[in-house]
Design a protein around this motif. Structure first.
Motif, PDB file in Angstrom:
ATOM      1  N   ASP A 195       0.854  -1.197   0.000  1.00 30.26           N
ATOM      2  CA  ASP A 195       0.000   0.000   0.000  1.00 30.26           C
ATOM      3  C   ASP A 195       0.885   1.240   0.000  1.00 30.26           C
ATOM      4  N   PHE A 196       1.965   1.164  -0.762  1.00 31.50           N
ATOM      5  CA  PHE A 196       2.921   2.275  -0.830  1.00 31.50           C
ATOM      6  C   PHE A 196       2.377   3.329  -1.784  1.00 31.50           C
ATOM      7  N   PHE A 197       1.789   4.362  -1.231  1.00 28.81           N
ATOM      8  CA  PHE A 197       1.025   5.320  -2.046  1.00 28.81           C
ATOM      9  C   PHE A 197       0.910   6.614  -1.253  1.00 28.81           C
ATOM     10  N   ASP A 198       1.266   7.744  -1.864  1.00 33.08           N
ATOM     11  CA  ASP A 198       1.150   9.011  -1.154  1.00 33.08           C
ATOM     12  C   ASP A 198       1.090  10.154  -2.165  1.00 33.08           C
ATOM     13  N   ILE A 199       0.702  11.328  -1.686  1.00 30.19           N
ATOM     14  CA  ILE A 199       0.508  12.486  -2.545  1.00 30.19           C
ATOM     15  C   ILE A 199       1.072  13.719  -1.846  1.00 30.19           C
ATOM     16  N   ALA A 200       1.627  14.640  -2.639  1.00 32.03           N
ATOM     17  CA  ALA A 200       2.193  15.883  -2.105  1.00 32.03           C
ATOM     18  C   ALA A 200       2.092  16.945  -3.193  1.00 32.03           C
ATOM     19  N   ILE A 201       2.494  18.181  -2.858  1.00 36.86           N
ATOM     20  CA  ILE A 201       2.615  19.215  -3.880  1.00 36.86           C
ATOM     21  C   ILE A 201       4.025  19.772  -3.858  1.00 36.86           C
ATOM     22  N   ASP A 202       4.476  20.251  -5.029  1.00 38.10           N
ATOM     23  CA  ASP A 202       5.799  20.859  -5.076  1.00 38.10           C
ATOM     24  C   ASP A 202       5.691  22.355  -4.770  1.00 38.10           C
ATOM     25  N   LYS A 203       6.801  23.076  -4.886  1.00 33.93           N
ATOM     26  CA  LYS A 203       6.836  24.468  -4.436  1.00 33.93           C
ATOM     27  C   LYS A 203       6.002  25.407  -5.304  1.00 33.93           C
ATOM     28  N   VAL A 204       5.566  24.955  -6.484  1.00 34.12           N
ATOM     29  CA  VAL A 204       4.695  25.782  -7.322  1.00 34.12           C
ATOM     30  C   VAL A 204       3.283  25.199  -7.405  1.00 34.12           C
ATOM     31  N   GLY A 205       2.974  24.290  -6.494  1.00 34.29           N
ATOM     32  CA  GLY A 205       1.604  23.818  -6.347  1.00 34.29           C
ATOM     33  C   GLY A 205       1.186  22.677  -7.239  1.00 34.29           C
ATOM     34  N   ARG A 206       2.123  22.060  -7.961  1.00 40.40           N
ATOM     35  CA  ARG A 206       1.768  20.921  -8.793  1.00 40.40           C
ATOM     36  C   ARG A 206       1.641  19.669  -7.934  1.00 40.40           C
ATOM     37  N   VAL A 207       0.605  18.902  -8.210  1.00 45.80           N
ATOM     38  CA  VAL A 207       0.394  17.659  -7.472  1.00 45.80           C
ATOM     39  C   VAL A 207       1.411  16.608  -7.922  1.00 45.80           C
ATOM     40  N   GLN A 208       1.958  15.894  -6.955  1.00 45.49           N
ATOM     41  CA  GLN A 208       2.878  14.783  -7.214  1.00 45.49           C
ATOM     42  C   GLN A 208       2.328  13.554  -6.489  1.00 45.49           C
ATOM     43  N   VAL A 209       2.243  12.438  -7.191  1.00 43.76           N
ATOM     44  CA  VAL A 209       1.745  11.193  -6.597  1.00 43.76           C
ATOM     45  C   VAL A 209       2.839  10.148  -6.672  1.00 43.76           C
ATOM     46  N   GLY A 210       3.198   9.595  -5.530  1.00 43.82           N
ATOM     47  CA  GLY A 210       4.124   8.466  -5.483  1.00 43.82           C
ATOM     48  C   GLY A 210       3.312   7.180  -5.423  1.00 43.82           C
ATOM     49  N   TRP A 211       3.474   6.313  -6.418  1.00 49.83           N
ATOM     50  CA  TRP A 211       2.662   5.091  -6.492  1.00 49.83           C
ATOM     51  C   TRP A 211       3.517   3.955  -7.038  1.00 49.83           C
ATOM     52  N   VAL A 212       2.956   2.764  -7.067  1.00 50.88           N
ATOM     53  CA  VAL A 212       3.690   1.583  -7.511  1.00 50.88           C
ATOM     54  C   VAL A 212       3.047   1.057  -8.799  1.00 50.88           C
ATOM     55  N   ASN A 213       3.856   0.904  -9.835  1.00 49.78           N
ATOM     56  CA  ASN A 213       3.377   0.367 -11.104  1.00 49.78           C
ATOM     57  C   ASN A 213       3.499  -1.147 -11.073  1.00 49.78           C
ATOM     58  N   GLY A 214       2.357  -1.812 -11.069  1.00 47.37           N
ATOM     59  CA  GLY A 214       2.341  -3.271 -11.056  1.00 47.37           C
ATOM     60  C   GLY A 214       2.197  -3.887 -12.428  1.00 47.37           C
TER      61      GLY A 214
END
Length: 262
Positions: A195-214
């Motif tokens: 369940d390695f999955f998380d979301i954040a934003i960078d310094k200019v507000g772009r969404v970044q998603v860390g996920w696993v490609n199965g």
């Protein structure tokens, strides 16, 4: 409450509020909340008089904007990506909505949430937030070894404090997984994503998603929708918002910043 629980989030409003999202507190997902810097805690189910979304097998998520509005994301009954917001530290929840139904999604995994930090003080519907999750349009038990659904990464944004949400398929040409996504523990082959999955934003507000490609590799990712089988890979992957409106309003005019996120 039992397991699983999501990640602890502390309100940036500097009011001593701490949130721990939990997937099952007496049959409902809930935020376990402290309003005194962690000294005491209260269980606050994410439901109201007309909506009780139910629990799931994925841990839920909380994000808090700088006005103190908390956004709670869940995989309700494993079949709907549901989000709600609260302005009173989870005592009551507003606009409990399914943000996956318009795309025909019927199985959901791994919701994660992030909020921007430039809501206009004193204006409650100016907060910005996003949730990400894996979804499939195939119905049925997604833990079953014969489940033949195709999963994609989805991201849903709000720019009015959770009043409305826009959901996008972030990987329309690259499935995240084919077949089951196992959530029962142990060594099932369909647990390759964990369940390695998380979301954040960078310094200019772009969404970044860390996920696993199965579903890495051409034989899996480029197979026909009717294909059966999966690569069962576990490739660490980052999806980055490349266009459209962001979670920081100072960058609304940059690179198509007034259009829908893409």
């Amino acid at each position: 409450c039992g397991g699983l629980h999501g990640h602890v989030k502390v309100s940036p409003a500097a009011d001593g509020t701490v949130y721990l999202p939990n997937k099952d507190c007496s049959g409902n997902e809930a935020a376990v909340v402290s309003e005194d810097n962690g000294v005491t805690w209260n269980i606050r189910p994410v439901s109201n008089a007309s909506v009780q979304p139910g629990s799931s097998s994925s841990d839920p998520a909380v994000a808090v904007d700088n006005n103190g509005r908390a956004y709670f994301a869940m995989a309700a009954n494993d079949s709907a990506a549901v989000v709600a917001y609260s302005d009173n530290h989870g005592v009551t929840w507003q606009n409990i909505v399914n943000v996956s139904s318009a795309l025909g999604l019927q199985n959901i995994r791994y919701p994660a949430a992030v909020a921007g930090n430039d809501a206009v003080p004193g204006q409650p519907n100016t907060g910005r937030a996003a949730i990400a999750f894996l979804g499939s349009t195939t119905a049925g038990d997604a833990n079953s070894s014969i489940f033949n659904g195709v999963w994609h990464l989805f991201v849903s944004h709000t720019f009015d404090g959770g009043q409305t949400w826009t959901t996008t398929d972030a990987t329309p040409n690259m499935p995240a997984q084919r077949g089951n996504i196992w959530t029962g523990g142990g060594a099932n082959i369909g647990r390759n994503l964990l369940d390695f999955f998380d979301i954040a934003i960078d310094k200019v507000g772009r969404v970044q998603v860390g996920w696993v490609n199965g579903c890495a590799g051409g034989n899996c990712a480029q197979a026909a929708p009717s294909a059966i089988g999966n690569a069962y890979s576990a490739t660490a992957t980052i999806a980055r918002q490349s266009s459209g409106k962001r979670l920081l309003r100072a960058f609304d005019g940059v690179a198509g910043g007034t259009t829908a996120p893409g």
